[in-house]
Design an enzyme around this catalytic site. Structure first.
Site, mmCIF file in Angstrom:
data_model
loop_
_atom_site.group_PDB
_atom_site.id
_atom_site.type_symbol
_atom_site.label_atom_id
_atom_site.label_comp_id
_atom_site.label_asym_id
_atom_site.label_seq_id
_atom_site.Cartn_x
_atom_site.Cartn_y
_atom_site.Cartn_z
ATOM 1 N N HIS A 125 0.870 -1.192 0.000
ATOM 2 C CA HIS A 125 0.000 0.000 0.000
ATOM 3 C C HIS A 125 0.903 1.239 0.000
ATOM 4 O O HIS A 125 2.010 1.196 0.540
ATOM 5 C CB HIS A 125 -0.831 -0.060 1.287
ATOM 6 C CG HIS A 125 -1.917 0.960 1.400
ATOM 7 N ND1 HIS A 125 -1.690 2.252 1.810
ATOM 8 C CD2 HIS A 125 -3.248 0.860 1.186
ATOM 9 C CE1 HIS A 125 -2.841 2.904 1.845
ATOM 10 N NE2 HIS A 125 -3.807 2.091 1.467
ATOM 11 N N ASP A 202 2.818 -4.511 8.114
ATOM 12 C CA ASP A 202 1.606 -3.719 7.963
ATOM 13 C C ASP A 202 0.446 -4.695 8.188
ATOM 14 O O ASP A 202 0.194 -5.574 7.356
ATOM 15 C CB ASP A 202 1.598 -3.128 6.547
ATOM 16 C CG ASP A 202 0.303 -2.408 6.218
ATOM 17 O OD1 ASP A 202 -0.696 -2.594 6.951
ATOM 18 O OD2 ASP A 202 0.284 -1.678 5.203
ATOM 19 N N GLN A 205 -4.629 -5.046 7.012
ATOM 20 C CA GLN A 205 -5.585 -6.000 6.419
ATOM 21 C C GLN A 205 -5.526 -7.367 7.078
ATOM 22 O O GLN A 205 -6.230 -8.281 6.651
ATOM 23 C CB GLN A 205 -5.316 -6.150 4.911
ATOM 24 C CG GLN A 205 -5.497 -4.885 4.102
ATOM 25 C CD GLN A 205 -6.948 -4.415 4.050
ATOM 26 O OE1 GLN A 205 -7.882 -5.144 4.402
ATOM 27 N NE2 GLN A 205 -7.145 -3.178 3.638
ATOM 28 N N LYS A 228 -10.623 -0.532 10.474
ATOM 29 C CA LYS A 228 -10.787 -1.713 9.618
ATOM 30 C C LYS A 228 -11.143 -2.947 10.429
ATOM 31 O O LYS A 228 -11.344 -4.029 9.887
ATOM 32 C CB LYS A 228 -9.499 -1.971 8.831
ATOM 33 C CG LYS A 228 -9.185 -0.908 7.799
ATOM 34 C CD LYS A 228 -7.983 -1.300 6.984
ATOM 35 C CE LYS A 228 -7.332 -0.126 6.300
ATOM 36 N NZ LYS A 228 -7.969 0.226 5.023
ATOM 37 N N CYS A 367 -4.787 2.421 -3.595
ATOM 38 C CA CYS A 367 -3.506 2.867 -3.037
ATOM 39 C C CYS A 367 -2.392 1.856 -3.280
ATOM 40 O O CYS A 367 -1.468 1.727 -2.471
ATOM 41 C CB CYS A 367 -3.608 3.194 -1.548
ATOM 42 S SG CYS A 367 -4.773 4.481 -1.167
HETATM 43 N N1 PMP Z 1 -1.912 -0.656 4.568
HETATM 44 C C1 PMP Z 1 -2.851 -1.393 3.989
HETATM 45 C C2 PMP Z 1 -2.526 -2.774 3.503
HETATM 46 C C3 PMP Z 1 -4.147 -0.882 3.869
HETATM 47 O O1 PMP Z 1 -5.088 -1.608 3.268
HETATM 48 C C4 PMP Z 1 -4.422 0.417 4.363
HETATM 49 C C5 PMP Z 1 -5.805 1.023 4.254
HETATM 50 N N2 PMP Z 1 -6.378 0.906 2.983
HETATM 51 C C6 PMP Z 1 -3.397 1.135 4.957
HETATM 52 C C7 PMP Z 1 -2.165 0.566 5.051
HETATM 53 C C8 PMP Z 1 -3.598 2.518 5.483
HETATM 54 O O2 PMP Z 1 -4.427 2.514 6.574
HETATM 55 P P1 PMP Z 1 -4.967 3.897 7.196
HETATM 56 O O3 PMP Z 1 -5.540 4.663 6.038
HETATM 57 O O4 PMP Z 1 -5.995 3.470 8.167
HETATM 58 O O5 PMP Z 1 -3.815 4.581 7.813
#
Ligand code: PMP
Length: 422
Positions: A125, A202, A205, A228, A367
């Site tokens: 991401h 990270d 997910q 999430k 993203c």
């Molecule tokens: N890493 C991953 C794998 C994600 O899916 C996301 C959210 N789409 C993020 C990081 C970022 O999370 P946040 O926007 O809650 O900071």
């Protein structure tokens, strides 16, 4: 299968009890972007605001004591949830993005220098790419990537091509938000440590969906987002091993993170306060504690099995649609989401058209623009499943997409069959 959770669990989620676009029951398949939250979490947050709210760790009055106790209780819940050794290894942040940026700034600036290498991979991401690009810019370090296999997994056979004693940190997602790939974190941690590197995972997910034990995985840092995993937005967690957090300078300066302040300087507080400058997300952290309770009570293993069954079903049914291509590996390597592209129409149009059926999916690059570039596409459509989704909702999605596909067939339905066509 018996792995499916009871439909009655949906009753916990008030937002799911609605129809949209007239009488279409809401089919929410966008939990990878942000999940919904159960009454238990909403109540916990409301209760703090109605009864216990005050700033934490400051006032010597009853409300501040109650709010501080509840805030620290939530930290303890997170500690247990992640299998951390100490509760002060769990820092409340604004979310995954904030957690990763804190490590890149604090640990990164202190430990990474010119010529050092930062190991990433193309499925990350943007929030696990850009902070490291920024660190590399500040320090003249080099970015390397673990290659992907053709089916969208990390190619561990080629890990030694990019992992060496020059590698300072391996930053990797546990579950890809686009491909659904589940990465082998314990093995990656062991190999990173053998090379003398630290590992950050990270867990944006994964934490909502899989049981995690940071000590068993032996990861150095972990980042997650509350929104999430049935928790409030605006709160997340940075887990770090005590030894590492102790040696890291504070990333943000301000109230609460100090030991002493004079006119010309300051000393830092100990953990976890050192990394929680300013008024923290108090009610949100308490809500996250309630979310952890909720998920734990149902059981992460049951949740993972439920989502896996839904994903397998969706994978099988979507695969039957002509011209539909699913991104990422076979079901056995995946968590509960499916991203796909159609010959026609474009991902955004699919999302808009299924929305008319009451179905919420995500469209775009999620993203993960470098991954989409690598795949030679600009966008995909993603259906992501959580504990409240049902096989019937998968059917609704597949039926809607089948209908859209037949609408966009170039020759249309009225096309006459040629004699030699079956
Ligand atoms: N890493 C991953 C794998 C994600 O899916 C996301 C959210 N789409 C993020 C990081 C970022 O999370 P946040 O926007 O809650 O900071």
């Amino acid at each position: 299968t018996s792995a499916l959770l009871p439909e009655s669990l949906r009753d916990d989620f008030p937002i799911l009890q609605q129809t949209v676009h007239g009488e279409r029951p809401l089919v929410f398949l966008d939990s990878a972007a942000s999940s919904q939250r159960p009454r238990q979490v909403i109540d916990a947050v409301t209760e703090v605001y109605e009864r216990d709210y005050a700033n934490v760790h400051r006032g010597i009055h009853v409300l501040s004591e109650r709010a501080s106790d509840a805030y620290e209780l939530a930290r303890g819940k997170v500690q247990k949830f992640l299998g951390a050794k100490y509760d002060h290894e769990c820092i409340f942040t604004g979310g995954t993005t904030a957690s990763i940026n804190a490590v890149a700034r604090s640990w990164g600036d202190a430990n990474v220098a010119a010529g050092d290498e930062i190991l990433l991979n193309p499925m990350e991401h943007h929030s696990n790419l850009v902070p490291w690009f920024q660190l590399a810019e500040r320090t003249d370090a080099t970015i390397k990537h673990i290659p992907l296999t053709d089916d969208g997994r990390l190619d561990l056979d080629r890990l030694d091509e990019v992992l060496s004693e020059r590698t300072k940190i391996l930053a990797v997602t546990q579950v890809s938000n686009t491909l659904g790939t589940v990465n082998p974190i314990a093995e990656l941690a062991a190999r990173a440590h053998d090379a003398g590197a630290v590992i950050l995972i990270d867990a944006a997910q994964s934490a909502p969906h899989l049981a995690i034990d940071v000590q068993q995985l032996d990861v150095d840092f972990l980042a997650l987002s509350g929104h999430k995993m049935c928790g409030p937005s605006g709160v997340g967690v940075l887990y770090g091993k005590q030894d590492l957090l102790d040696t890291m300078p504070p990333f943000m300066g301000g109230g609460s993170m100090i030991g002493n302040v004079a006119l010309d300087g300051f000393t830092s507080a100990g953990l976890p306060a050192k990394f929680e400058a300013g008024t923290p997300p108090i009610a949100q952290a308490i809500g996250l504690g309630a979310a952890v309770d909720y998920l734990t009570e149902i059981g992460l293993d049951r949740i993972a099995a439920h989502e896996h069954a839904l994903m397998e079903y969706a994978y099988a049914r979507l695969s039957e649609i002509e011209g539909l291509k699913i991104l990422g590996p076979a079901p056995e390597h995946r968590a509960g989401l499916v991203s796909f592209v159609l010959d026609q129409p474009h991902a955004h149009d699919i999302a808009q058209l299924v929305d008319r059926h009451g179905i919420a999916v995500r469209a775009g690059h999620h993203c993960t623009q470098p991954l989409h570039d690598l795949l030679g596409i600009t966008a995909s459509t993603r259906a992501s499943f959580y504990l409240y989704n049902t096989p019937g909702e998968v059917d609704t999605l597949v039926d809607a997409i089948s209908q859209i596909v037949s609408m966009f067939k170039p020759s249309g339905r009225k096309r006459r069959r040629k004699p030699d066509e079956a």
